[in-house]
Design an enzyme around this catalytic site. Structure first.
Site, PDB file in Angstrom:
ATOM      1  N   ASP A   1       0.830  -1.213   0.000  1.00  0.00           N
ATOM      2  CA  ASP A   1       0.000   0.000   0.000  1.00  0.00           C
ATOM      3  C   ASP A   1       0.857   1.252   0.000  1.00  0.00           C
ATOM      4  O   ASP A   1       2.007   1.226   0.435  1.00  0.00           O
ATOM      5  CB  ASP A   1      -0.853   0.064   1.281  1.00  0.00           C
ATOM      6  CG  ASP A   1      -1.789  -1.115   1.416  1.00  0.00           C
ATOM      7  OD1 ASP A   1      -2.167  -1.683   0.392  1.00  0.00           O
ATOM      8  OD2 ASP A   1      -2.118  -1.438   2.569  1.00  0.00           O
TER       9      ASP A   1
HETATM   10  N1  URA Z   1      -1.206  -5.898   4.096  1.00  0.00           N
HETATM   11  C1  URA Z   1      -1.636  -4.617   4.136  1.00  0.00           C
HETATM   12  O1  URA Z   1      -2.596  -4.304   4.810  1.00  0.00           O
HETATM   13  N2  URA Z   1      -0.960  -3.714   3.410  1.00  0.00           N
HETATM   14  C2  URA Z   1       0.133  -3.995   2.667  1.00  0.00           C
HETATM   15  O2  URA Z   1       0.715  -3.106   2.043  1.00  0.00           O
HETATM   16  C3  URA Z   1       0.557  -5.324   2.661  1.00  0.00           C
HETATM   17  C4  URA Z   1      -0.128  -6.251   3.373  1.00  0.00           C
END
Ligand code: URA
Length: 243
Positions: A106
């Protein structure tokens, strides 16, 4: 590629045949360079020449790149962002081919991201059957109860009809208001770690991916990248953590 290499070496690098067998192809007048049959073994060629064997053009295999990046918060893991935010590919310069990310992090997650131009590799290690383990360190609100930990370990419902697969969970530090938790999952659902903690009533304040299989981010500085070592590539291809 080297500028001028011997024709038989070029043919061997292009996996046409072994060096010795390639020499024989040349001697048998089956190889042409820019339209001219060549039977001289010492002939030098370069990438810009058109080489044919029995009239069929020979291409050199593309160089494969396998890179680890320590992604900072504030970068998207897509080639183009509709809001024109910086992308992880802005951080990897000097690579003369288009790279793809193996999975995503993310915008507000940092840590280990693997980039490659090898589509087969990406498919293999992203495929659910490969069960590649991904290790995250999450700073969460509050402290986890024994029940929260057991629920995260056995699987929690993160949306209608979706229960997560068993995970490994270890509390690394815990205070009343915040805790640092290591969580290892092999699925890769959208915002999965954040949603797993939300499902047991805790907010993720910071999230970092520290390992994929046994490949660890170590002390690679934020925003920097390096080529993966052969052993790391092989470890990823094997999949599961060997710990
Ligand atoms: N899980 C999440 O919530 N975000 C990420 O970037 C990777 C795994």
């Amino acid at each position: 590629m080297e500028k001028d290499i011997r024709l038989q070496k070029y043919l061997a690098m292009a996996n046409v045949a072994s060096r010795r067998a390639s020499e024989q192809l040349i001697l048998d007048a089956r190889v042409s360079v820019n339209g001219e049959i060549v039977t001289e073994l010492g002939t030098k060629v370069s990438e810009t020449d058109e080489i044919k064997v029995d009239g069929v053009t020979v291409h050199l295999a593309k160089k494969k790149y396998y890179i680890m990046l320590n992604k900072p918060v504030g970068y998207v893991t897509t080639a183009k962002d509709q809001f024109l935010r910086p992308t992880v590919f802005d951080l990897v310069k000097d690579i003369d081919d288009r790279l793809f990310s193996v999975g995503r992090l993310d915008y507000d997650t940092e840590g280990l991201l693997i980039l490659t131009n090898d589509g087969d590799f990406t498919q293999k290690i992203s495929h659910p059957s490969h069960q590649t383990e991904k290790t995250y360190h999450a700073v969460i609100s509050g402290s986890l109860s024994r029940e929260d930990i057991n629920n995260l370990k056995s699987g929690v419902r993160i949306e209608k009809g979706v229960v997560t697969a068993p995970a490994k969970v270890k509390v690394l530090e815990s205070e009343k208001n915040a805790s640092l938790v290591e969580i290892i999952i092999h699925e890769g659902r959208n915002r999965q770690v954040r949603r797993m903690f939300e499902a047991v009533g805790h907010r993720v304040l910071e999230l970092k991916r520290v390992a994929i299989a046994n490949v660890v981010i170590g002390n690679l500085p934020l925003g920097k990248w390096r080529h993966l070592r052969e052993a790391e590539i092989n470890n990823l291809l094997k999949g599961k953590n060997q710990q």
